[in-house]
Scaffold this motif. Structure first.
Motif, PDB file in Angstrom:
ATOM      1  N   UNK A   1      11.930  51.108 -54.325  1.00 52.28           N
ATOM      2  CA  UNK A   1      10.719  51.711 -53.783  1.00 52.28           C
ATOM      3  C   UNK A   1       9.908  50.735 -52.957  1.00 52.28           C
TER       4      UNK A   1
ATOM      5  N   UNK B   1      -6.884  46.005 -61.663  1.00 54.08           N
ATOM      6  CA  UNK B   1      -7.260  47.225 -62.391  1.00 54.08           C
ATOM      7  C   UNK B   1      -8.756  47.510 -62.220  1.00 54.08           C
TER       8      UNK B   1
ATOM      9  N   UNK C   1      -9.703  48.197 -58.248  1.00 54.68           N
ATOM     10  CA  UNK C   1      -8.924  49.153 -57.460  1.00 54.68           C
ATOM     11  C   UNK C   1      -9.777  50.253 -56.829  1.00 54.68           C
ATOM     12  N   UNK C   2     -10.681  50.815 -57.626  1.00 49.91           N
ATOM     13  CA  UNK C   2     -11.464  51.951 -57.148  1.00 49.91           C
ATOM     14  C   UNK C   2     -12.390  51.548 -55.985  1.00 49.91           C
ATOM     15  N   UNK C   3     -13.028  50.375 -56.091  1.00 53.37           N
ATOM     16  CA  UNK C   3     -13.940  49.931 -55.024  1.00 53.37           C
ATOM     17  C   UNK C   3     -13.164  49.654 -53.750  1.00 53.37           C
TER      18      UNK C   3
ATOM     19  N   UNK D   1      -1.774  58.387 -47.135  1.00 54.47           N
ATOM     20  CA  UNK D   1      -2.687  58.602 -48.239  1.00 54.47           C
ATOM     21  C   UNK D   1      -2.913  57.272 -48.949  1.00 54.47           C
ATOM     22  N   UNK D   2      -3.926  57.260 -49.772  1.00 54.92           N
ATOM     23  CA  UNK D   2      -4.222  56.078 -50.575  1.00 54.92           C
ATOM     24  C   UNK D   2      -2.982  55.735 -51.389  1.00 54.92           C
TER      25      UNK D   2
ATOM     26  N   UNK E   1      -0.589  54.727 -54.292  1.00 59.78           N
ATOM     27  CA  UNK E   1      -0.742  54.987 -55.728  1.00 59.78           C
ATOM     28  C   UNK E   1      -1.001  53.705 -56.488  1.00 59.78           C
ATOM     29  N   UNK E   2      -1.745  53.832 -57.579  1.00 56.69           N
ATOM     30  CA  UNK E   2      -2.011  52.657 -58.416  1.00 56.69           C
ATOM     31  C   UNK E   2      -1.190  52.770 -59.680  1.00 56.69           C
ATOM     32  N   UNK E   3      -0.286  51.830 -59.843  1.00 52.88           N
ATOM     33  CA  UNK E   3       0.558  51.813 -61.018  1.00 52.88           C
ATOM     34  C   UNK E   3       0.872  50.351 -61.284  1.00 52.88           C
ATOM     35  N   UNK E   4       0.393  49.820 -62.382  1.00 52.86           N
ATOM     36  CA  UNK E   4       0.533  48.382 -62.577  1.00 52.86           C
ATOM     37  C   UNK E   4       0.798  48.057 -64.045  1.00 52.86           C
TER      38      UNK E   4
END
Lengths: 624, 93
Positions: A67, A321, A324-326, A432-433, A435-438
């Protein structure tokens, strides 16, 4: 007999790099795989039985259905879809003993290639301490490969691993190497679907795990604070302020040491060489050019020290983590946070540290805006111009106008980086934004050896860069500023008669709308080497000797009498955006592997600089 | 291949769970795009496979995003948007 290739394959965070370091020591090279910006680490070693081999550290991957660019490299090599001399003869598969459910999957899927394999069960000590008991014999039977418990961090199990490797290599003697065998791509093999593979892992584990691993108590306790919605943010901000502070204050002494050494070498050469163009070439171009870049080495190393510390301890994933949102608000992601912060010291290590961003689009976007962060090389220019053109009047209380302007320049840089990121995300790099996966790994005490080796590799790469690309550019810029030499009986500084001086005069009409005269235009040419060079370049143009030390006040006086206030402010605005740093452009070229994006960075920053200077000049002309 | 379930009994998503809540992964929603398919695959590769028990450990500080999930011996950070894709069944203890 040519060397055998041994590849290290395993999931991320299994201690693969530690094992690689334990096996090879500093005998390693860091490069890139052809065509992609995936870091390639190759080491050399000789086993006790005298087998010479290349050890290839493949990027961490959970599966063979790639990926990210990193994971594609692994799949392409194993499925032989690329023609590289890196086809492994032997695989050392590495799994995290404390996390077998998640890290054994890739090991299981390696079986299908029929390449001789040895399984390193890493972090075995931690797992045992947390209660893990395994039936190693039946695990070996299930995997069809010897299983060696290792503790890569402390080189535990390494000798057993090597003697197991010797046994495998002995069985391969007199056979051609994998690279010599011209086998076609293995298109008939397919990667096992994840569900089926996980079922296989679960089946094996049910059989071999006699007592399971308990939860790591310390990780739970630490996360209760470090991932707390309030305390976690407070901790992150504190850590960042401390790092920022350290990069500036700890680096001060070694930096002035390097500056002193460079100046001393220059003086020494001047004293032994006859005056003339060769002397000027060696002192100004070779010593001066490389010196102006090497001076950033302390900041880069200090910054990387902290980055490696955060990474090695397992905190880095937590920082991603929390932020991420900001970062998502401007189209970036949690992993962009640290590279951008680093760029406040210097964009070069900032851009280098974007390697941790797995999404190529996010990585490119982060690289593109990194040089907008106010790096330390801008400070000497800001100090010179603010001192010359901004009156040091009190605003309120202890806050003075000069300090406020400096702060404003930082603020403008951050705001414009946010705007540029949003615009680029929607125009040049749509999507698109990400994805967040950590994976939030178990906390560990960072390993000194890992930090030291990595710092050494970074320093080597940086010095090599300064010695090659940057040296060439610096030589070219010196030539432009020195030739042709002034005619006999000429007055004024020599640079006026050089190609740079002529270019300065030629482009004056272009920069007149932003309030620049030919002298600024001329100074900008050597100033493309590095931002702070502008200070000494202006010194040269105004024929002020030693503009850095006692000459600073004199130069400020000269600037004040030569230029209007709007011109001074316009130049200040120019420096917020101008791409005047060859090291940044060189590292961008290397990290993006793209001339197009490097050119894009240069041009968009130039355009922004021109626009900002124009607006500033016009507004200031109206006001003053 | 993700488990595609539209059964009304299992409409709870990972994003619907609260902190400290325990659940079992039932499957994933039918992927609407290639990007989603790849994402679901990555989530499974990180150990978030159907049948696995999970526990919500932490939320990110802004908008309770991302979500830290404990699963199969490890802690995994999942964005709230991504969490919409996972169908779970809450455990009532």
């Amino acid at each position: 007999m040519s060397r055998r290739v041994v590849a290290l394959v395993g999931a991320p965070n299994t201690g693969k790099s530690s094992l690689f370091n334990a096996l090879t020591g500093a005998q390693q090279r860091v490069g890139n795989y052809p065509g992609v910006t995936v870091e390639k680490r190759v080491g050399q070693l000789q086993t006790a039985a005298g087998h010479d081999l290349y050890l290839l550290d493949l990027p961490g991957t959970y599966s063979l259905e790639p990926q990210s660019a990193d994971e594609r490299v692994v799949a392409d090599i194993l499925f032989r879809r690329v023609q590289v001399p890196d086809f492994p003869d032997v695989i050392i598969a590495i799994a995290d003993a404390a996390n077998l459910e998640r890290t054994l999957g890739i090991v299981v899927s390696l079986k299908q290639f029929g390449i001789p394999m040895i399984v390193a069960l890493n972090m075995h000590d931690l797992a045992t301490r947390r209660g893990l008991k395994l039936d190693l014999k039946s695990l070996e039977a299930e995997l069809g490969a010897p299983v060696i418990p290792t503790v890569a961090l402390h080189r535990g199990g390494v000798s057993r691993l090597l003697s197991s490797l010797d046994r495998v290599l002995k069985s391969l003697e007199n056979q051609p190497t994998a690279a010599q065998l011209a086998t076609p791509p293995l298109d008939n093999l397919i990667a096992t679907p994840p569900e089926q593979r996980q079922a296989e892992v679960d089946r094996i584990l049910k059989k071999v795990v006699l007592s399971p691993t308990a939860v790591d108590i310390w990780t739970r306790r630490l996360d209760r604070v470090l991932l707390h919605p309030v305390l976690g943010v407070v901790f992150l901000v504190t850590i960042l302020v401390m790092i920022f502070q350290a990069v500036f204050s700890w680096a001060r002494l070694p930096m002035s040491g390097i500056e002193w050494a460079v100046a001393a070498i220059g003086t020494q050469i001047r004293s032994v060489m006859p005056d003339g163009p060769l002397e000027s070439f060696i002192v100004d171009s070779l010593v001066g050019g490389v010196g102006s870049v090497i001076v950033f080495l302390p900041q880069i190393l200090i910054l990387f020290f902290f980055i490696l510390l955060l990474e090695g301890s397992g905190y880095m994933a937590r920082a991603a983590f929390i932020t991420d949102r900001i970062m998502g608000l401007v189209g970036l992601q949690g992993r962009s946070f640290l590279p951008l912060l680093s760029s406040f010291a210097c964009a070069v290590p900032g851009i280098m540290s974007t390697r941790t961003i797995r999404n190529p689009r996010d990585r490119l976007l982060t690289i593109m805006i990194a040089p907008l962060m106010t790096c330390s090389a801008r400070l000497p220019v800001y100090v010179l111009l603010i001192g010359a053109f901004v009156p040091n009047i009190e605003l309120f209380g202890p806050i003075r106008l000069q300090g406020a302007v400096m702060f404003g320049l930082f603020l403008v840089a951050i705001l414009s980086a946010m705007i540029v990121a949003s615009v680029m995300k929607s125009v040049a790099l749509p999507g698109t934004r990400s994805p967040f996966l950590i994976d939030l790994p178990t906390y560990k005490v960072p390993q000194t050896r890992y930090i030291v080796i990595n710092l050494w590799l970074r320093a080597k790469a940086f010095v090599k860069k300064a010695g090659t690309v940057i040296l060439l550019i610096s030589m070219a810029l010196w030539f432009l500023s020195s030739y042709p030499t002034p005619p006999e009986g000429a007055t004024g500084p020599a640079i006026n008669y050089s190609i740079a001086g002529r270019i300065g005069h030629a482009v004056e009409p272009l920069v007149r709308p932003i309030g620049f005269d030919w002298r600024i235009a001329t100074g900008l040419i050597p100033g493309f080497a590095a931002r702070e060079v502008m200070v000494s370049a202006l010194g040269t143009v105004f024929a002020v000797e030693d503009a850095k030390a006692s000459g600073l006040q004199l130069l400020q006086q000269q600037l004040r009498s030569a230029w209007s206030v709007p011109t001074g402010l316009s130049l200040l605005a120019w420096y917020v955006f101008a791409p005047q740093c060859m090291a940044t452009l060189a590292v961008t070229r290397r990290e993006t592997n793209s001339r197009k994006w490097t050119a894009f960075m240069f041009l968009y920053m130039l355009a922004l600089a021109y626009l900002a200077a124009f607006v500033t000049y016009r507004l200031a002309t109206l006001l003053f | 291949m993700a488990h595609s379930l539209d059964c009304a009994a299992y409409t709870l998503k990972l994003s619907d769970l609260d902190i400290a809540q325990k659940a079992d992964i039932i499957g994933y929603t039918a992927s609407a795009s290639d990007e989603e398919r790849v994402l679901v695959q990555s989530m499974q590769e990180m150990g978030l496979t159907p049948g696995s028990p999970i526990e919500i450990m932490h939320f990110g500080p802004f908008g309770r995003d991302p979500i830290a999930v404990y699963c199969r011996g490890s802690l995994i950070g999942v964005g709230r948007k991504e969490a919409h894709l996972m169908i779970v069944k809450a455990r009532h203890t």
